[in-house]
Design an enzyme around this catalytic site. Structure first.
Site, PDB file in Angstrom:
ATOM      1  N   ASP A  56       0.785  -1.234   0.000  1.00  0.00           N
ATOM      2  CA  ASP A  56       0.000   0.000   0.000  1.00  0.00           C
ATOM      3  C   ASP A  56       0.821   1.290   0.000  1.00  0.00           C
ATOM      4  O   ASP A  56       1.755   1.440   0.793  1.00  0.00           O
ATOM      5  CB  ASP A  56      -0.889   0.069   1.251  1.00  0.00           C
ATOM      6  CG  ASP A  56      -1.773  -1.141   1.432  1.00  0.00           C
ATOM      7  OD1 ASP A  56      -1.778  -2.016   0.556  1.00  0.00           O
ATOM      8  OD2 ASP A  56      -2.454  -1.205   2.470  1.00  0.00           O
TER       9      ASP A  56
ATOM     10  N   GLU B 250     -10.718  -1.493   3.891  1.00  0.00           N
ATOM     11  CA  GLU B 250      -9.371  -1.014   4.185  1.00  0.00           C
ATOM     12  C   GLU B 250      -9.100   0.309   3.474  1.00  0.00           C
ATOM     13  O   GLU B 250      -9.830   0.713   2.570  1.00  0.00           O
ATOM     14  CB  GLU B 250      -8.321  -2.042   3.722  1.00  0.00           C
ATOM     15  CG  GLU B 250      -8.364  -3.364   4.456  1.00  0.00           C
ATOM     16  CD  GLU B 250      -7.247  -4.301   4.030  1.00  0.00           C
ATOM     17  OE1 GLU B 250      -6.563  -4.827   4.928  1.00  0.00           O
ATOM     18  OE2 GLU B 250      -7.053  -4.505   2.819  1.00  0.00           O
TER      19      GLU B 250
END
Length: 500
Positions: free
Chosen positions: A43, A222
């Site tokens: 990420d 998320e």
């Protein structure tokens, strides 16, 4: 007769130019997407613009090319195209691994660290508590930098937000909410979003929840984001929520909601589940902070279905190109649009153009220009909306096909014959995406690097991102149409490699 405008921006060869640095000689190494020199990345984190520099932090494991104890890696850029890898910014500590989060410029010194301090807000993930199944193994913490992100000091009072007992309690995205002079945190809390507010980035108050009965719920929520975009005279708030699994073409993906936000509650204006990207390789996508009216998004160009197995070495994963976000109304619905940032135009070089080219069955564009780097941009206008396909191919018989199917009114990317696909059983598939626009033109932009394609259809109303791994360089390029199309104003532009 409908008209199609197509813009294709491609990089089809593996590092064939002596001008490209030696570090890019590894097979599948991207030429204009950020990748770490070695080891694991996922990420994007803490993306912020400060003093003329774009800072991109990212989930990083420096000891292996598979996921491990998370750090914050760090890279910087002046133009969103050329990136310089910096030393690791944040290391695991006694509170746990350093999971995803965001960064802000504290212009008013609300936290007391210093005026214009960079403050990172991140999740501490405690693996010991996780094994004990306490449900409280994720908390939120902060760190600050007073030297433009070069060095970071963790706050002695961490964590600043304790876990109330939610197993997935992470990925804080923080922004300043000017009307009420407070910081807002958008936090992923298992299957929904929880909003918190703070006057100083240290003490946080829960405001509301969103999402228990909205959106896709095929996996854990998320990496959220919340920001306004001015549209038709008013602010429309965009709430991005990444989800894993549960994407429209399986696996990891990003959904978004549009609506109103009053500093406490987010109210959606539609029940429709909308997707940032219909491909399988744009996850954890969020925006840069401190960019004014401009909303610039980047994602992790992979998918948890196969991220640990992709055949790259000595690194794993890349980021998508940076994308400018906007809004467009189609009928009664408003959609988020994303399009390659204008900074990519700085890589344009020489080329050629032609007018009124007939495409019947196949137009071969291979070898039309003396382009040793293999990077180029192709623009053309086609006068009818018959089926068409853009085919990337090589001498090994690999093909990656990107196209439009008129009967289903869908765009697609087919990587079933694209090369190495056996590392994961679901990798070599055809992915489809709906067309939302109803106009008489179909603008289409395709950006392809050594091992990825990014499709922007209808000026970014439909977006697809897919990675692929050909056996040899994709050195051939064709446009195909069985029923035939007329291509006007075909323009080929050599694209210079980015300086790394």
């Amino acid at each position: 007769m409908k008209k199609i405008i197509v813009s294709v921006f491609l990089a089809l060869a593996y590092m064939t130019s002596p001008a490209i640095a030696q570090e890019f000689t590894e097979k599948y190494r991207p030429q204009f997407h950020f990748t770490p020199k070695a080891n694991w990345m996922n990420d994007p984190n803490g993306m912020v613009y400060h003093n003329g520099i774009y800072h991109l932090f990212y989930q990083y494991y420096p000891n292996d090319k598979i996921w491990g104890p998370m750090h914050w890696g760090h890279t910087t850029s002046k133009d969103l195209v050329s990136w310089t890898e910096q030393p690791i910014a944040l290391y695991p500590d006694t509170l746990g691994y350093i999971f995803s989060g965001s960064a802000v410029v504290d212009k008013n010194n609300t936290a007391g660290f210093g005026k214009d301090a960079l403050v990172a807000i991140f999740t501490h993930h405690d693996p010991v508590q996780e094994k004990q199944k306490t449900g409280k193994h994720e908390t939120q913490s902060i760190a600050y930098s007073l030297d433009d992100g070069k060095t970071w000091t963790k706050y002695k009072g961490n964590p600043v937000l304790q876990n109330p007992g939610i197993s997935d309690f992470r990925d804080p995205k923080v922004r300043w909410f000017e009307p009420q002079k407070k910081w807002m945190m958008t936090l992923a809390t298992k299957d929904r979003i929880t909003f918190y507010s703070s006057p100083d980035l240290k003490s946080w108050t829960r405001e509301s929840d969103f999402g228990a009965n909205e959106g896709g719920h095929g996996g854990v929520w998320e990496c959220p984001d919340l920001f306004p975009i001015r549209h038709e005279g008013k602010d429309v708030w965009v709430l991005i929520v990444n989800i894993n699994p549960g994407g429209p073409n399986k696996g990891s993906a990003g959904q978004y909601f549009l609506g109103d936000f009053d500093g406490k509650t987010f109210t959606p204006n539609s029940k429709e589940t909308k997707w940032l990207d219909f491909g399988t390789d744009n996850y954890a996508a969020v925006t840069f902070a401190n960019t004014g009216d401009r909303n610039i998004l980047m994602g992790w160009m992979s998918n948890w279905q196969y991220a640990n197995q992709v055949p790259t070495d000595p690194w794993r994963s890349a980021n998508t190109i940076a994308r400018d976000l906007g809004l467009k109304t189609v009928g009664k619905e408003i959609y988020l649009t994303s399009f390659p940032v204008k900074e990519l135009d700085g890589l344009n070089g020489s080329g050629f153009s032609q007018k009124n080219v007939k495409v019947k069955n196949q137009l071969d564009l291979t070898g039309r220009a003396n382009n040793k780097t293999g990077l180029f941009r192709l623009d053309f206008n086609a006068k009818n909306t018959a089926d068409f396909a853009i085919v990337l191919a090589n001498e090994s018989g690999n093909e990656l096909t990107v196209g439009y199917d008129k009967a289903t009114n869908q765009f697609y990317i087919d990587r079933s014959k694209s090369g190495k696909i056996d590392f994961e059983k679901g990798f070599g598939e055809k992915h489809i995406a709906p067309r939302f626009a109803t106009g008489t033109t179909i603008p289409l932009t395709l950006i392809a690097d050594v091992a990825s394609v990014e499709l922007f259809a209808d000026n970014g109303l439909t977006v697809m991102t897919d990675i692929f791994f050909p056996e040899t360089p994709m050195s051939k390029l064709y446009i195909k149409s069985a029923s035939g199309i007329t291509v006007e104003n075909l323009k080929y532009t050599v694209v210079k490699p980015s300086v790394r």
